[in-house]
Design an enzyme around this catalytic site. Structure first.
Site, PDB file in Angstrom:
ATOM      1  N   SER A  52       0.830  -1.214   0.000  1.00  0.00           N
ATOM      2  CA  SER A  52       0.000   0.000   0.000  1.00  0.00           C
ATOM      3  C   SER A  52       0.860   1.259   0.000  1.00  0.00           C
ATOM      4  CB  SER A  52      -0.945   0.007   1.209  1.00  0.00           C
ATOM      5  OG  SER A  52      -0.213   0.020   2.418  1.00  0.00           O
ATOM      6  N   HIS A  53       2.172   1.115   0.262  1.00  0.00           N
ATOM      7  CA  HIS A  53       3.038   2.292   0.301  1.00  0.00           C
ATOM      8  C   HIS A  53       4.318   2.120  -0.508  1.00  0.00           C
ATOM      9  CE1 HIS A  53       0.095   3.161   3.362  1.00  0.00           C
ATOM     10  NE2 HIS A  53       0.385   4.429   3.145  1.00  0.00           N
ATOM     11  N   MET A 184       1.216   0.406  12.338  1.00  0.00           N
ATOM     12  CA  MET A 184      -0.205   0.167  12.059  1.00  0.00           C
ATOM     13  C   MET A 184      -1.006   1.464  12.025  1.00  0.00           C
ATOM     14  SD  MET A 184      -1.295  -1.284  15.731  1.00  0.00           S
ATOM     15  CE  MET A 184      -1.825  -0.050  16.913  1.00  0.00           C
ATOM     16  N   ALA A 185      -1.890   1.539  11.045  1.00  0.00           N
ATOM     17  CA  ALA A 185      -2.869   2.621  11.021  1.00  0.00           C
ATOM     18  C   ALA A 185      -3.765   2.462  12.249  1.00  0.00           C
ATOM     19  CB  ALA A 185      -3.705   2.519   9.745  1.00  0.00           C
ATOM     20  N   ASP A 193      -4.896   0.638   1.432  1.00  0.00           N
ATOM     21  CA  ASP A 193      -5.422  -0.719   1.235  1.00  0.00           C
ATOM     22  C   ASP A 193      -6.878  -0.687   0.762  1.00  0.00           C
ATOM     23  OD1 ASP A 193      -3.243  -2.409   1.676  1.00  0.00           O
ATOM     24  OD2 ASP A 193      -3.429  -2.205   3.847  1.00  0.00           O
ATOM     25  N   LYS A 236     -11.111   2.221  21.667  1.00  0.00           N
ATOM     26  CA  LYS A 236      -9.678   2.132  22.003  1.00  0.00           C
ATOM     27  C   LYS A 236      -8.815   2.663  20.851  1.00  0.00           C
ATOM     28  CE  LYS A 236     -10.505  -1.683  25.132  1.00  0.00           C
ATOM     29  NZ  LYS A 236     -10.022  -2.917  25.716  1.00  0.00           N
ATOM     30  N   GLY A 311       6.137  -7.458  11.929  1.00  0.00           N
ATOM     31  CA  GLY A 311       7.406  -7.160  11.254  1.00  0.00           C
ATOM     32  C   GLY A 311       8.021  -8.385  10.593  1.00  0.00           C
TER      33      GLY A 311
HETATM   34  P1  NDP Z   1      -1.315  -3.949   8.854  1.00  0.00           P
HETATM   35  O1  NDP Z   1      -2.634  -4.075   9.509  1.00  0.00           O
HETATM   36  O2  NDP Z   1      -1.064  -4.677   7.593  1.00  0.00           O
HETATM   37  O3  NDP Z   1      -0.158  -4.382   9.864  1.00  0.00           O
HETATM   38  C1  NDP Z   1      -0.008  -3.735  11.090  1.00  0.00           C
HETATM   39  C2  NDP Z   1       1.105  -4.373  11.892  1.00  0.00           C
HETATM   40  O4  NDP Z   1       0.681  -5.646  12.345  1.00  0.00           O
HETATM   41  C3  NDP Z   1       2.372  -4.624  11.080  1.00  0.00           C
HETATM   42  O5  NDP Z   1       3.477  -4.403  11.891  1.00  0.00           O
HETATM   43  C4  NDP Z   1       2.237  -6.099  10.674  1.00  0.00           C
HETATM   44  O6  NDP Z   1       3.492  -6.742  10.499  1.00  0.00           O
HETATM   45  C5  NDP Z   1       1.533  -6.669  11.862  1.00  0.00           C
HETATM   46  N1  NDP Z   1       0.679  -7.794  11.539  1.00  0.00           N
HETATM   47  C6  NDP Z   1      -0.262  -7.877  10.560  1.00  0.00           C
HETATM   48  N2  NDP Z   1      -0.883  -9.070  10.613  1.00  0.00           N
HETATM   49  C7  NDP Z   1      -0.320  -9.758  11.634  1.00  0.00           C
HETATM   50  C8  NDP Z   1      -0.528 -11.063  12.183  1.00  0.00           C
HETATM   51  N3  NDP Z   1      -1.434 -11.886  11.685  1.00  0.00           N
HETATM   52  N4  NDP Z   1       0.242 -11.447  13.233  1.00  0.00           N
HETATM   53  C9  NDP Z   1       1.175 -10.607  13.747  1.00  0.00           C
HETATM   54  N5  NDP Z   1       1.423  -9.366  13.264  1.00  0.00           N
HETATM   55  C10 NDP Z   1       0.678  -8.946  12.232  1.00  0.00           C
HETATM   56  O7  NDP Z   1      -0.947  -2.383   8.635  1.00  0.00           O
HETATM   57  P2  NDP Z   1      -1.933  -1.189   8.348  1.00  0.00           P
HETATM   58  O8  NDP Z   1      -2.823  -1.617   7.243  1.00  0.00           O
HETATM   59  O9  NDP Z   1      -2.533  -0.713   9.594  1.00  0.00           O
HETATM   60  O10 NDP Z   1      -0.914  -0.090   7.807  1.00  0.00           O
HETATM   61  C11 NDP Z   1      -0.250  -0.297   6.574  1.00  0.00           C
HETATM   62  C12 NDP Z   1       0.747   0.790   6.325  1.00  0.00           C
HETATM   63  O11 NDP Z   1       0.082   2.001   6.039  1.00  0.00           O
HETATM   64  C13 NDP Z   1       1.696   1.100   7.487  1.00  0.00           C
HETATM   65  O12 NDP Z   1       3.014   0.979   7.006  1.00  0.00           O
HETATM   66  C14 NDP Z   1       1.391   2.528   7.851  1.00  0.00           C
HETATM   67  O13 NDP Z   1       2.514   3.296   8.289  1.00  0.00           O
HETATM   68  C15 NDP Z   1       0.875   3.066   6.535  1.00  0.00           C
HETATM   69  N6  NDP Z   1       0.060   4.260   6.752  1.00  0.00           N
HETATM   70  C16 NDP Z   1       0.627   5.482   6.489  1.00  0.00           C
HETATM   71  C17 NDP Z   1      -0.087   6.633   6.725  1.00  0.00           C
HETATM   72  C18 NDP Z   1       0.528   7.963   6.517  1.00  0.00           C
HETATM   73  O14 NDP Z   1      -0.122   8.963   6.818  1.00  0.00           O
HETATM   74  N7  NDP Z   1       1.745   8.077   6.049  1.00  0.00           N
HETATM   75  C19 NDP Z   1      -1.463   6.594   7.204  1.00  0.00           C
HETATM   76  C20 NDP Z   1      -1.929   5.257   7.477  1.00  0.00           C
HETATM   77  C21 NDP Z   1      -1.198   4.139   7.237  1.00  0.00           C
HETATM   78  P3  NDP Z   1       4.096  -6.967   8.991  1.00  0.00           P
HETATM   79  O15 NDP Z   1       4.503  -5.600   8.539  1.00  0.00           O
HETATM   80  O16 NDP Z   1       5.226  -7.887   9.188  1.00  0.00           O
HETATM   81  O17 NDP Z   1       2.972  -7.540   8.164  1.00  0.00           O
HETATM   82  O1  PYC Z   2      -2.826   4.543   3.671  1.00  0.00           O
HETATM   83  O2  PYC Z   2      -4.041   5.676   5.087  1.00  0.00           O
HETATM   84  C1  PYC Z   2      -3.129   5.594   4.276  1.00  0.00           C
HETATM   85  C2  PYC Z   2      -2.293   6.794   4.026  1.00  0.00           C
HETATM   86  C3  PYC Z   2      -2.605   8.079   4.281  1.00  0.00           C
HETATM   87  C4  PYC Z   2      -1.515   8.852   3.871  1.00  0.00           C
HETATM   88  C5  PYC Z   2      -0.590   8.002   3.375  1.00  0.00           C
HETATM   89  N1  PYC Z   2      -1.073   6.741   3.491  1.00  0.00           N
END
Ligand code: NDP
Ligand code: PYC
Length: 346
Positions: A52-53, A184-185, A193, A236, A311
């Site tokens: 996604s990034h 995590m978001a 996504d 939460k 991770g």
């Molecule tokens: P995910 O829900 O995919 O994952 C969140 C965390 O949980 C990760 O560290 C992941 O590890 C871990 N994880 C996922 N599934 C499992 C599992 N089954 N068991 C154990 N650990 C698990 O991430 P999000 O969708 O919440 O976020 C995706 C990306 O979007 C992030 O990198 C975030 O920084 C980015 N983002 C950026 C924003 C911005 O403003 N710049 C805004 C919002 C999001 P692993 O990585 O190893 O899968």
């Molecule tokens: O995936 O939520 C997201 C996001 C927002 C800004 C960059 N990524």
């Protein structure tokens, strides 16, 4: 995290992908220094399967640069404001070059005081957050970062979107193993996504978002077209998202997720907000055995039946990419070629 787009895949050496991305950033208005930082960030997300990034974000970067919303050549201004506090004005540019400019000072302060804060404002963050914290853990430090984004999440108990998707990333050293990293978001799903799911015609799980009438929906298009996301974990996750707004915006001097107006910049996609990073030197802590204690925790989690640490999937994908090259869909690779050839967004 969604899967990469479907269809045939090419495998590209990391250096080649990074060079291609850097050329695109430079072609579309970034200075060489900014382009190098963003290309390394985006290529490493693709390498780790953080789809996604990764490359998926390139059209958004390019359309934003073309819109004049972000300054791709900004030179961040670093201010040493207190023994454990550094402020950076990113000057309307990207957050990662601001972090790069302040990093040496931040680490020096963390090693001296035991803890140091980096507050970045007037910045755009369009990337995954783990690349900002993981390198600290690789040098024995603990790091926590938050960044706010753009209004698209309804606070728990509210009726209208206000918060951004507001991620939290954490990294800590772990003796003899990869660092412990989560990112995590605070929304039920990252906005990126949701976009990928919409593109691939997939439905979402219940509880992720609402449509334009505020009714629950599993249709990603309904969320993107006038609807909104929900926080993860009800009240939460909502409290954590509120904390991110406070730390990333109120504390840094950046905009809250609802405080910027990009309507005069069609094509703009990057949130103009703030970012906070806290770095701790665990050698100052009781016994100075932090990495050893991290390892003990991980071992106990595995003994309790855990099969996947946060991770771990990324580190596994990284190892495959290092062996076989970084996977990019043919469609996205061709898209990169078009971005390189064009002087306008596609
Ligand atoms: P995910 O829900 O995919 O994952 C969140 C965390 O949980 C990760 O560290 C992941 O590890 C871990 N994880 C996922 N599934 C499992 C599992 N089954 N068991 C154990 N650990 C698990 O991430 P999000 O969708 O919440 O976020 C995706 C990306 O979007 C992030 O990198 C975030 O920084 C980015 N983002 C950026 C924003 C911005 O403003 N710049 C805004 C919002 C999001 P692993 O990585 O190893 O899968
Ligand atoms: O995936 O939520 C997201 C996001 C927002 C800004 C960059 N990524």
């Amino acid at each position: 995290m969604s899967a990469p787009s479907t269809g045939p895949v090419v495998r590209v050496p990391l250096a080649q992908l990074q060079e291609r991305l850097q050329q695109i950033f430079q072609r579309h208005g970034c200075s060489e220094a900014v382009a190098a930082v963003l290309a390394a960030n985006c290529a490493s997300a693709q390498r780790d399967g953080a789809h996604s990034h990764g490359v998926f974000r390139m059209p958004g970067y390019v359309s934003t640069l073309a819109s004049g919303w972000v300054d791709g050549a900004a030179v961040p201004e670093v201010k040493d404001v207190a023994p454990a506090f550094v402020r950076v004005d990113a000057k309307g540019g990207f957050a990662q070059p601001a972090l790069a400019a302040a990093r040496t000072l931040l680490v020096e302060k963390a090693r001296q005081a035991g803890i140091a804060v980096l507050a970045i404002h007037n910045s755009h963050h369009f990337a995954a957050l783990w690349p900002d914290v993981e390198p600290f853990a690789e040098e024995g430090l603990v790091a926590l970062s938050v960044v706010n984004s753009m209004t698209c999440v309804v606070p728990h108990g509210a009726r209208k979107p206000l918060f951004g998707t507001n991620p939290i990333a954490f990294a800590a050293p772990c003796q003899g193993l990869d660092p412990i990293v989560f990112d995590m978001a605070t929304s039920a799903m990252a906005h990126g996504d949701v976009q990928i799911a919409a593109r691939q015609g997939e439905q979402l799980s219940p509880g992720v978002g609402v449509d334009a009438e505020g009714e629950p929906t599993t249709d990603p298009k309904a969320i993107l077209e006038g609807g909104a996301l929900l926080p993860f974990g009800g009240h939460k996750g909502s409290a954590l998202s509120m904390m991110v707004e406070l730390l990333a915006a109120a504390l840094t001097g950046g905009h809250f997720s609802w405080e910027f107006d990009w309507s005069q910049h069609p094509g703009a996609k990057t949130p103009w907000t703030g970012q906070l990073i806290i770095v701790i030197d665990p050698s100052k802590a009781e016994g100075g055995r932090f990495a050893e204690r991290s390892r003990a925790l991980v071992e106990q989690m595995h003994a309790a039946g855990l099969s996947r640490l946060p991770g771990e999937r990324r580190f596994r994908e990284r190892a495959v990419s290092q062996r076989e090259g970084v996977a990019v869909s043919e469609q996205e690779w061709q898209g990169l070629e078009r971005l390189l050839a064009s002087d306008r967004p596609l």
